[in-house]
Structures are given as C-alpha cells and as structure tokens.
Design a protein around this motif. Sequence first.
Motif, PDB file in Angstrom:
ATOM      1  N   PRO A 182       0.835  -1.207   0.000  1.00 60.00           N
ATOM      2  CA  PRO A 182       0.000   0.000   0.000  1.00 60.00           C
ATOM      3  C   PRO A 182       0.868   1.253   0.000  1.00 60.00           C
ATOM      4  N   ALA A 183       0.432   2.244  -0.780  1.00 61.96           N
ATOM      5  CA  ALA A 183       1.173   3.507  -0.898  1.00 61.96           C
ATOM      6  C   ALA A 183       0.310   4.639  -0.366  1.00 61.96           C
ATOM      7  N   ILE A 184       0.924   5.490   0.466  1.00 65.01           N
ATOM      8  CA  ILE A 184       0.184   6.591   1.080  1.00 65.01           C
ATOM      9  C   ILE A 184       0.844   7.932   0.792  1.00 65.01           C
ATOM     10  N   CYS A 185       0.041   8.972   0.957  1.00 64.53           N
ATOM     11  CA  CYS A 185       0.535  10.348   0.926  1.00 64.53           C
ATOM     12  C   CYS A 185       0.522  10.834   2.367  1.00 64.53           C
TER      13      CYS A 185
ATOM     14  N   GLY B 151       7.264  -2.382   8.202  1.00 63.31           N
ATOM     15  CA  GLY B 151       6.210  -2.289   9.200  1.00 63.31           C
ATOM     16  C   GLY B 151       6.781  -2.466  10.596  1.00 63.31           C
ATOM     17  N   VAL B 152       6.321  -1.653  11.538  1.00 62.43           N
ATOM     18  CA  VAL B 152       6.841  -1.734  12.900  1.00 62.43           C
ATOM     19  C   VAL B 152       6.032  -2.683  13.773  1.00 62.43           C
ATOM     20  N   GLY B 153       4.824  -3.032  13.330  1.00 64.00           N
ATOM     21  CA  GLY B 153       3.962  -3.873  14.141  1.00 64.00           C
ATOM     22  C   GLY B 153       4.098  -5.351  13.878  1.00 64.00           C
ATOM     23  N   ALA B 154       5.016  -5.736  13.022  1.00 64.57           N
ATOM     24  CA  ALA B 154       5.223  -7.145  12.669  1.00 64.57           C
ATOM     25  C   ALA B 154       3.915  -7.809  12.277  1.00 64.57           C
ATOM     26  N   ASN B 155       3.104  -7.091  11.494  1.00 68.34           N
ATOM     27  CA  ASN B 155       1.829  -7.614  11.036  1.00 68.34           C
ATOM     28  C   ASN B 155       2.042  -8.359   9.724  1.00 68.34           C
ATOM     29  N   ALA B 156       1.683  -9.621   9.712  1.00 69.66           N
ATOM     30  CA  ALA B 156       1.898 -10.455   8.524  1.00 69.66           C
ATOM     31  C   ALA B 156       1.099  -9.954   7.325  1.00 69.66           C
ATOM     32  N   ASP B 157      -0.022  -9.269   7.579  1.00 68.00           N
ATOM     33  CA  ASP B 157      -0.838  -8.750   6.477  1.00 68.00           C
ATOM     34  C   ASP B 157      -0.215  -7.538   5.804  1.00 68.00           C
ATOM     35  N   MET B 158       0.698  -6.870   6.490  1.00 71.31           N
ATOM     36  CA  MET B 158       1.307  -5.672   5.932  1.00 71.31           C
ATOM     37  C   MET B 158       2.725  -5.480   6.467  1.00 71.31           C
ATOM     38  N   PRO B 159       3.667  -6.247   5.946  1.00 69.78           N
ATOM     39  CA  PRO B 159       5.041  -6.100   6.437  1.00 69.78           C
ATOM     40  C   PRO B 159       5.730  -4.830   5.937  1.00 69.78           C
TER      41      PRO B 159
ATOM     42  N   ILE C 100       9.536  13.704  13.309  1.00 68.91           N
ATOM     43  CA  ILE C 100       9.687  12.267  13.512  1.00 68.91           C
ATOM     44  C   ILE C 100       8.269  11.715  13.535  1.00 68.91           C
ATOM     45  N   PRO C 101       7.921  10.916  12.532  1.00 70.09           N
ATOM     46  CA  PRO C 101       6.541  10.427  12.469  1.00 70.09           C
ATOM     47  C   PRO C 101       6.285   9.340  13.512  1.00 70.09           C
ATOM     48  N   ASP C 102       5.026   9.204  13.882  1.00 72.20           N
ATOM     49  CA  ASP C 102       4.596   8.128  14.757  1.00 72.20           C
ATOM     50  C   ASP C 102       4.251   6.941  13.850  1.00 72.20           C
ATOM     51  N   LEU C 103       5.253   6.144  13.517  1.00 71.21           N
ATOM     52  CA  LEU C 103       5.072   5.059  12.554  1.00 71.21           C
ATOM     53  C   LEU C 103       4.081   4.008  13.033  1.00 71.21           C
ATOM     54  N   GLU C 104       4.022   3.778  14.323  1.00 75.39           N
ATOM     55  CA  GLU C 104       3.045   2.808  14.833  1.00 75.39           C
ATOM     56  C   GLU C 104       1.630   3.291  14.558  1.00 75.39           C
ATOM     57  N   ARG C 105       1.389   4.559  14.785  1.00 78.72           N
ATOM     58  CA  ARG C 105       0.059   5.126  14.542  1.00 78.72           C
ATOM     59  C   ARG C 105      -0.271   5.132  13.051  1.00 78.72           C
ATOM     60  N   VAL C 106       0.708   5.463  12.210  1.00 76.11           N
ATOM     61  CA  VAL C 106       0.508   5.421  10.755  1.00 76.11           C
ATOM     62  C   VAL C 106       0.102   4.014  10.339  1.00 76.11           C
ATOM     63  N   GLU C 107       0.808   3.036  10.849  1.00 76.28           N
ATOM     64  CA  GLU C 107       0.549   1.661  10.475  1.00 76.28           C
ATOM     65  C   GLU C 107      -0.829   1.178  10.934  1.00 76.28           C
ATOM     66  N   VAL C 108      -1.227   1.563  12.140  1.00 77.20           N
ATOM     67  CA  VAL C 108      -2.560   1.180  12.638  1.00 77.20           C
ATOM     68  C   VAL C 108      -3.639   1.803  11.740  1.00 77.20           C
ATOM     69  N   GLU C 109      -3.487   3.060  11.401  1.00 74.99           N
ATOM     70  CA  GLU C 109      -4.467   3.740  10.523  1.00 74.99           C
ATOM     71  C   GLU C 109      -4.501   3.090   9.152  1.00 74.99           C
ATOM     72  N   LEU C 110      -3.358   2.717   8.662  1.00 83.75           N
ATOM     73  CA  LEU C 110      -3.278   2.052   7.369  1.00 83.75           C
ATOM     74  C   LEU C 110      -3.979   0.700   7.393  1.00 83.75           C
ATOM     75  N   LEU C 111      -3.761  -0.059   8.433  1.00 79.35           N
ATOM     76  CA  LEU C 111      -4.396  -1.377   8.550  1.00 79.35           C
ATOM     77  C   LEU C 111      -5.925  -1.258   8.619  1.00 79.35           C
ATOM     78  N   VAL C 112      -6.421  -0.207   9.235  1.00 75.16           N
ATOM     79  CA  VAL C 112      -7.868  -0.004   9.335  1.00 75.16           C
ATOM     80  C   VAL C 112      -8.465   0.367   7.970  1.00 75.16           C
ATOM     81  N   ASN C 113      -7.660   0.980   7.104  1.00 74.58           N
ATOM     82  CA  ASN C 113      -8.178   1.520   5.843  1.00 74.58           C
ATOM     83  C   ASN C 113      -7.795   0.738   4.594  1.00 74.58           C
ATOM     84  N   ILE C 114      -7.138  -0.396   4.746  1.00 70.98           N
ATOM     85  CA  ILE C 114      -6.821  -1.154   3.518  1.00 70.98           C
ATOM     86  C   ILE C 114      -7.808  -2.282   3.313  1.00 70.98           C
TER      87      ILE C 114
END
Length: 158
Positions: A65-68, A91-99, A144-158
């Motif tokens: 997935p690509a984001i702006c 990915g920082v959350g080690a989520n198999a659905d979105m590495p 410095i972005p909050d990569l964990e938060r970015v990743e959680v938002e991304l997982l909710v929206n893909i």
Amino acid sequence: MTQVVTTTVEKNIQVDCLLVPLKDKHLLLPNVSVAEVIPFSHLLTTNSSADWMLGRIDWRGTLVPAICYEMLNNHSAPAPNPNARFIIVNGVGANADMPFYAILVQGIPKLMHVHKDEIQQVDAMNMGEFDGMAVTVDGDNAMIPDLERVEVELLVNI
C-alpha cells in the motif's frame, strides 16, 4: 581498606537516519525503518475510500500500500513532481498482512549520522496527527513520524 573505582564511559551513540523530503517539511526516520527508496511507479487501485491511500505498488513481487503522508495529516497533496519517489517502510507492528508500506516523497532522502546529543526537540506549528515530534538536527528541521500510529491507521483503511 576497600577502594571503589568508578569508571564513566561516555557512549557516543550514533543512529543512521534518513532526512526524507516531503512537500513542506522533512521526515526524520531511522535508516533501518526504510527498506528501499524506489522511483515513482505505476499505482494499482485499491478499495480504500481514504483519500490519502494512493493505491498499491508492486515492489519485488509484493503488493505494497502507498500513502501520501501530507494528506494523512489533513494537509493538501503535493503538486506533481518529476523527482517524486517512494520509500518502502518496514512495518513496525510485525503484522503479517502488511510487512511493508510505501510513502510518497518529493526527492531523494539524505543520509545523516545523528548523535543523541545533536537532536533537539522544538515547538512546531502545523504538526499533524501522525507527527510524533518536531526536531532540529544538524540545522535541519524535521518531523519524527509516529510510525506505529501510521501503520494502525493504514491497517484499518486497507
């Protein structure tokens, strides 16, 4: 008589980072969080209704997935730029659905060797919801972005 000897070893901890150019600011990311910087490529569609979700790119046989980042933070999208690239983020959350996921950037990131004492937190106007901290390092302002938060938002929206 017992003599106590105290030795102080000052560790000059260095982190290799990338200063990543966006539309109106820079992101500062640890180098290990970025798998690769790739040229802008054709985007495949996605079912997401989020405007910041640009689509998916085929990276090494994996649909990523690509984001702006600007739009994720409720800022306007950058103008088309011939120097645009994608950074592939581990990915920082080690989520198999979105590495991995990709962030649209506006040029080639700059490698920086950052020592702990060289980074200073600053007050910043226009901090976005996904910006973790505003800093100055080696004369450059960055978020410095909050990569964990970015990743959680991304997982909710893909």
